[in-house]
Design a protein around this motif. Structure first.
Motif, PDB file in Angstrom:
ATOM      1  N   ASP A 112      -0.684  -5.452   1.057  1.00 36.63           N
ATOM      2  CA  ASP A 112      -1.506  -4.782   1.952  1.00 36.63           C
ATOM      3  C   ASP A 112      -3.028  -4.739   2.094  1.00 36.63           C
ATOM      4  N   ASP A 113      -3.518  -4.686   3.246  1.00 36.18           N
ATOM      5  CA  ASP A 113      -4.949  -4.518   3.644  1.00 36.18           C
ATOM      6  C   ASP A 113      -5.717  -5.893   3.435  1.00 36.18           C
ATOM      7  N   HIS A 170      -0.792  -5.248  10.095  1.00 40.22           N
ATOM      8  CA  HIS A 170      -1.124  -3.885   9.402  1.00 40.22           C
ATOM      9  C   HIS A 170      -2.250  -3.504  10.269  1.00 40.22           C
ATOM     10  N   HIS A 174      -6.765  -0.454  10.758  1.00 35.01           N
ATOM     11  CA  HIS A 174      -6.257   0.233   9.529  1.00 35.01           C
ATOM     12  C   HIS A 174      -6.486   1.889   9.980  1.00 35.01           C
ATOM     13  N   HIS A 266      -1.862  -3.860  -3.301  1.00 34.68           N
ATOM     14  CA  HIS A 266      -3.167  -4.045  -2.348  1.00 34.68           C
ATOM     15  C   HIS A 266      -3.835  -5.123  -3.144  1.00 34.68           C
TER      16      HIS A 266
HETATM   17 ZN   LIG Z   1      -3.025  -0.340   4.146  1.00 36.12          ZN
END
Ligand SMILES: [Zn+2]
Length: 337
Positions: A112-113, A170, A174, A266
């Motif tokens: 993620d991210d 995503h 965020h 991440h």
């Molecule tokens: Zn995230």
């Protein structure tokens, strides 16, 4: 890529083989492959392509087409959660129903991210070394704009997708979508999907909400958009961690307890990247082998395969909490034997 980063990235790669603890002769191969991979976009796509079939086009529709109007026979994802409910997505993330101590421990990796240009070359290289195809959930705002950072982020988003990994949405910024107005929450989903499509050429089918936060309105919005809602089952709060050895050990211990799972990491956080490398090295010496199916080992699969096997033997529970309760009882029974 800027002149500065052209000079910097291969030098960084040279140090990484040692820093990641890649043993010889792997270290040399890693450094060579890492440097080679960074020499050009075309080279990166070629060198980092996983073996086996590449990603089928997830959703190569022209922009502006209503996804609900277009059937998607090319989608490799069995739709286990067409209603896009969080409750179901948490349970699906736990993987197939298997007997306690089942030897084939099914694992899939999600990140993620990102995209994050500093770590992306290394993450791609580690995944390629271990023949792992993962799913990456991008934050749309990183892909927008004309600055050098956005240009690099778009480049790496494209390389990640071209290397055969799955790409998901995503959100744009965020934010916790449940804290926004409905209009703002929908914009977070749709603007990000458009940014990801512009950067990668693929309209994202996968969606993961920041913090896993959803409400009935958002569930219905995802259902209307035919999104595959993907949550996770293995989480060591890696963004808070600095000790990658400890992080890798906690990941392995959660995976062992659950007999596999959907790992959340991440890829923007160096300790997480290092922990990924350690975990995959440990798993490499203990892979599940179809020639010895009763010997316990890790079967690392991509997200579609994870979902297919989950669909073939779904959990006999309504919620993840019910499953967790059953696991606890079983663990207690095992210990008392
Ligand atoms: Zn995230």
């Amino acid at each position: 890529m800027s002149v500065l980063s052209r000079a910097f990235v291969p030098a960084l790669a040279l140090g990484l083989g040692t820093w990641l603890g890649l043993g010889r002769p792997d270290a040399r191969a890693a450094i060579e492959a890492g440097t080679r991979a960074m020499s050009s976009a075309a080279g990166a796509a070629r060198d980092l392509a996983p073996r086996g079939p590449l990603t089928p086009p997830l959703d190569r529709r022209p922009s502006g087409v209503d996804p609900s109007a277009v059937p998607d026979p090319a989608s490799p994802f069995p739709r286990l959660n067409p209603d896009a409910t969080a409750q179901r997505a948490w349970l699906v993330a736990e993987g197939p129903a298997r007997p306690f101590n089942n030897p084939r421990r099914l694992v899939t990796f999600t990140f993620d991210d990102g995209p994050f240009p500093e770590t992306a070359p290394t993450v791609l290289h580690i995944l390629d070394l271990h023949r792992v195809r993962a799913a990456f959930f991008f934050v749309g705002e990183y892909l927008e704009g004309d600055g050098p950072r956005a240009v690099e982020s778009r480049l790496w988003a494209r390389r990640i997708a071209d290397a055969g990994h799955f790409v998901g949405n995503h959100t744009m910024d965020h934010k916790d979508l449940t804290a926004l107005t409905h209009g703002a929450a929908l914009a977070e989903i749709d603007d990000s999907a458009a940014a990801i499509e512009r950067a990668t050429g693929r309209r994202p089918l996968l969606f993961r909400p920041p913090y896993g936060a959803l409400d009935p309105f958002l569930e219905s919005a995802l259902r209307d958009r035919h999104q595959e809602l993907v949550l996770w089952s293995i989480d060591v709060e890696d963004m808070k961690g600095t000790d990658s050895d400890d992080m890798a050990a906690r990941l392995e211990s959660q995976l062992a307890y659950k007999g596999g799972g959907m790992v959340l990491l991440h890829d923007i956080h160096w300790p997480s990247v290092k922990a990924l490398n350690r975990l995959l090295r440990r798993m490499a010496v203990n892979r599940w082998d179809p020639a010895h199916p009763d010997r316990a080992g890790w079967a690392i699969v991509d997200l579609p395969e994870y979902l297919r096997e989950t669909g073939a033997t779904p959990q006999p529970f309504e919620t993840r909490a019910d499953l967790e309760q059953a696991r606890k009882s079983e663990a207690i029974r095992e210990r008392s034997r």
